[in-house]
Design a protein around this motif. Structure first.
Motif, mmCIF file in Angstrom:
data_model
loop_
_atom_site.group_PDB
_atom_site.id
_atom_site.type_symbol
_atom_site.label_atom_id
_atom_site.label_comp_id
_atom_site.label_asym_id
_atom_site.label_seq_id
_atom_site.Cartn_x
_atom_site.Cartn_y
_atom_site.Cartn_z
ATOM 1 N N ILE A 179 0.835 -1.208 0.000
ATOM 2 C CA ILE A 179 0.000 0.000 0.000
ATOM 3 C C ILE A 179 0.867 1.256 0.000
ATOM 4 O O ILE A 179 0.581 2.234 -0.700
ATOM 5 C CB ILE A 179 -0.936 -0.002 1.223
ATOM 6 N N LEU A 180 1.952 1.224 0.761
ATOM 7 C CA LEU A 180 2.803 2.403 0.890
ATOM 8 C C LEU A 180 3.649 2.673 -0.352
ATOM 9 O O LEU A 180 4.141 3.786 -0.533
ATOM 10 C CB LEU A 180 3.715 2.255 2.112
ATOM 11 N N THR A 181 3.837 1.666 -1.191
ATOM 12 C CA THR A 181 4.718 1.841 -2.351
ATOM 13 C C THR A 181 3.983 1.887 -3.690
ATOM 14 O O THR A 181 4.577 2.251 -4.699
ATOM 15 C CB THR A 181 5.771 0.702 -2.409
ATOM 16 N N GLU A 182 2.697 1.540 -3.712
ATOM 17 C CA GLU A 182 1.950 1.577 -4.965
ATOM 18 C C GLU A 182 1.661 3.030 -5.370
ATOM 19 O O GLU A 182 1.452 3.892 -4.509
ATOM 20 C CB GLU A 182 0.625 0.822 -4.818
ATOM 21 N N PRO A 183 1.617 3.314 -6.680
ATOM 22 C CA PRO A 183 1.375 4.685 -7.159
ATOM 23 C C PRO A 183 -0.106 5.049 -7.183
ATOM 24 O O PRO A 183 -0.684 5.329 -8.229
ATOM 25 C CB PRO A 183 1.960 4.649 -8.577
ATOM 26 N N ALA A 190 -0.804 8.041 7.278
ATOM 27 C CA ALA A 190 -0.165 7.876 8.574
ATOM 28 C C ALA A 190 -0.338 6.407 8.933
ATOM 29 O O ALA A 190 -1.376 5.805 8.635
ATOM 30 C CB ALA A 190 -0.816 8.767 9.624
ATOM 31 N N VAL A 191 0.671 5.801 9.556
ATOM 32 C CA VAL A 191 0.672 4.360 9.808
ATOM 33 C C VAL A 191 0.827 4.105 11.306
ATOM 34 O O VAL A 191 1.687 4.685 11.962
ATOM 35 C CB VAL A 191 1.817 3.664 9.038
ATOM 36 N N ILE A 192 -0.014 3.225 11.840
ATOM 37 C CA ILE A 192 0.081 2.798 13.233
ATOM 38 C C ILE A 192 0.328 1.292 13.237
ATOM 39 O O ILE A 192 -0.452 0.529 12.666
ATOM 40 C CB ILE A 192 -1.202 3.129 14.016
ATOM 41 N N VAL A 193 1.414 0.871 13.872
ATOM 42 C CA VAL A 193 1.790 -0.542 13.914
ATOM 43 C C VAL A 193 1.778 -1.011 15.359
ATOM 44 O O VAL A 193 2.383 -0.387 16.230
ATOM 45 C CB VAL A 193 3.196 -0.760 13.298
ATOM 46 N N ASN A 194 1.091 -2.110 15.611
ATOM 47 C CA ASN A 194 1.005 -2.677 16.959
ATOM 48 C C ASN A 194 1.730 -4.019 17.002
ATOM 49 O O ASN A 194 1.571 -4.829 16.092
ATOM 50 C CB ASN A 194 -0.469 -2.863 17.355
ATOM 51 N N GLU A 195 2.535 -4.254 18.055
ATOM 52 C CA GLU A 195 3.253 -5.514 18.216
ATOM 53 C C GLU A 195 2.982 -6.114 19.576
ATOM 54 O O GLU A 195 2.785 -5.401 20.562
ATOM 55 C CB GLU A 195 4.753 -5.303 18.019
ATOM 56 N N VAL A 248 8.600 -0.278 4.835
ATOM 57 C CA VAL A 248 9.504 0.334 3.865
ATOM 58 C C VAL A 248 9.783 1.790 4.222
ATOM 59 O O VAL A 248 8.966 2.461 4.854
ATOM 60 C CB VAL A 248 8.909 0.264 2.442
ATOM 61 N N ASP A 249 10.944 2.285 3.797
ATOM 62 C CA ASP A 249 11.280 3.692 3.999
ATOM 63 C C ASP A 249 10.382 4.561 3.130
ATOM 64 O O ASP A 249 10.399 4.483 1.906
ATOM 65 C CB ASP A 249 12.746 3.942 3.620
ATOM 66 N N THR A 250 9.541 5.362 3.766
ATOM 67 C CA THR A 250 8.645 6.262 3.034
ATOM 68 C C THR A 250 8.587 7.584 3.777
ATOM 69 O O THR A 250 9.187 7.761 4.833
ATOM 70 C CB THR A 250 7.212 5.689 2.961
ATOM 71 N N ASP A 251 7.826 8.518 3.212
ATOM 72 C CA ASP A 251 7.635 9.813 3.866
ATOM 73 C C ASP A 251 6.520 9.760 4.904
ATOM 74 O O ASP A 251 6.274 10.726 5.612
ATOM 75 C CB ASP A 251 7.298 10.893 2.816
ATOM 76 N N GLU A 252 5.824 8.607 4.971
ATOM 77 C CA GLU A 252 4.715 8.495 5.911
ATOM 78 C C GLU A 252 5.190 8.529 7.363
ATOM 79 O O GLU A 252 6.316 8.153 7.673
ATOM 80 C CB GLU A 252 3.952 7.181 5.671
#
Length: 346
Positions: A29-33, A39-44, A56-60
């Motif tokens: 999702i973050l790399t598709e055009p 904004a991304v929230i990741v839970n572990e 991935v390295d993004t501006d998000e």
């Protein structure tokens, strides 16, 4: 930016059991055009974060919540992060939430209806549940989280279809349909999907959810995790010796794979300037170089294991023996061919 104040920000929740492919879909999702910024929230589940480094390295903007399940102990953190994001929502088009594989999506979804501030500024757009086609039928009756994740989905991605035959896929889809007859089912290999069609769909149906769980809007929540499932992390600042590490991780997966629900990590190999990412689900193991270590980045090896009654002492002892005796003793002559892409199935 006109009208932003009156527009609710769409939120997509990515859920699914351990190792189903949530981070893979998130990265796609973050790399598709598609022209959208998130904004991304990741839970572990564990105390040491890995997933944030696998994004991935993004501006998000990426927010990480560790050492607890988003549906239980750190749910308040989710609300605080959402409220913080809403103060600067002109910077992104939507929010992506990747839950831990042990999360019940119901209280996550509930957040967007029972918290007044969150409800007024965000809109739960879709719950996408990832399903591991190879292990789904075995885990379905063992882990109640799998059933909950499927029941609350509006879109189900049956992932890793390349690892099983049509008979297994048909059986998996039949079981999914019994739990959720209305969700769309998409087959995929490594989440290779039409990403744009997953976004801003207005697919979450509150009325359907209330049919499944009439008490959905009640704030009381009694979700409990399997007491036999535990997680632990291994962290080492010294570099790993690949000639010791690979035989050890392969034997670990072979010996404990039946109880190993998830393994993931980032490895620092002696003499290697690239990070090595390794992931496992039961007896499936794969790894490859990801990117170069950044100059300010500690070259630390971090592994997270999640499973049923895993022998932490045995695994920790084997891990410790994979370190090089003296840092830099390999003299920078590590054979990268020895550490290429590895995919192993026992």
């Amino acid at each position: 930016m006109a009208g932003i104040a009156n527009t609710k920000t769409p939120v997509t929740v990515l859920t699914g059991y351990l190792g189903s492919g949530k981070t893979t879909l998130l990265n796609r999702i973050l790399t598709e055009p598609h022209g959208k910024k998130f904004a991304v929230i990741v839970n572990e589940f564990g105390e040491v974060g890995i997933d944030n480094d696998l994004v991935v390295d993004t501006d998000e903007e990426v927010f990480e919540m560790n050492n607890g399940c988003i549906c239980c102990t750190v749910r308040g953190d989710l609300i605080r992060i959402l409220e913080s994001l809403m103060r600067r929502r002109g910077r992104f088009d939507g929010i992506l939430i990747e839950t831990t594989g042990l999360a019940d999506p119901a209280p996550v979804a509930q957040t967007f209806f029972v918290d007044e501030d969150v409800r007024s500024k965000t809109r739960l757009d879709s719950i996408i549940t990832l399903v591991d086609a190879k292990h789904f039928l075995d885990e379905l009756d063992k882990a109640h989280e799998v059933q909950e994740q499927i029941a609350f989905a509006d879109t189900i991605v049956l992932n890793k279809v390349d690892l099983v035959d049509e008979r297994v896929l048909t059986a998996a889809e039949d079981r999914i349909r019994r739990l959720n007859p209305t969700a769309s089912i998409l087959r995929s290999e490594r989440c290779d999907l039409d990403i744009a069609s997953l976004l801003d769909r207005k697919a979450f149906d509150l009325d359907r959810v209330l049919e499944v769980e009439p008490e959905f809007l009640d704030e009381a929540h009694d979700h409990e995790h399997d007491d036999h499932i535990n997680s632990f992390s291994l962290v080492e600042g010294r570099p790993m010796d690949p000639e010791k590490f690979f035989p050890w991780i392969q034997s670990t997966v072979q010996n404990f794979g039946i109880d190993l629900l998830r393994m993931k990590g980032i490895v620092s190999f002696d003499g290697d300037d690239d990070r090595y990412v390794i992931q496992g689900v039961h007896m499936l193991l794969e790894g490859d170089h990801q990117r170069a270590w950044k100059s300010e980045e500690p070259r630390t090896t971090r592994l997270v294991f999640i499973g049923r009654n895993l022998p932490k002492d045995v695994i920790s002892d084997g891990f410790a023996k994979c370190c090089v005796v003296t840092q830099g003793c390999a003299g920078g002559n590590t054979d990268r061919d020895h550490m290429g892409t590895v995919t192993i199935s026992f």
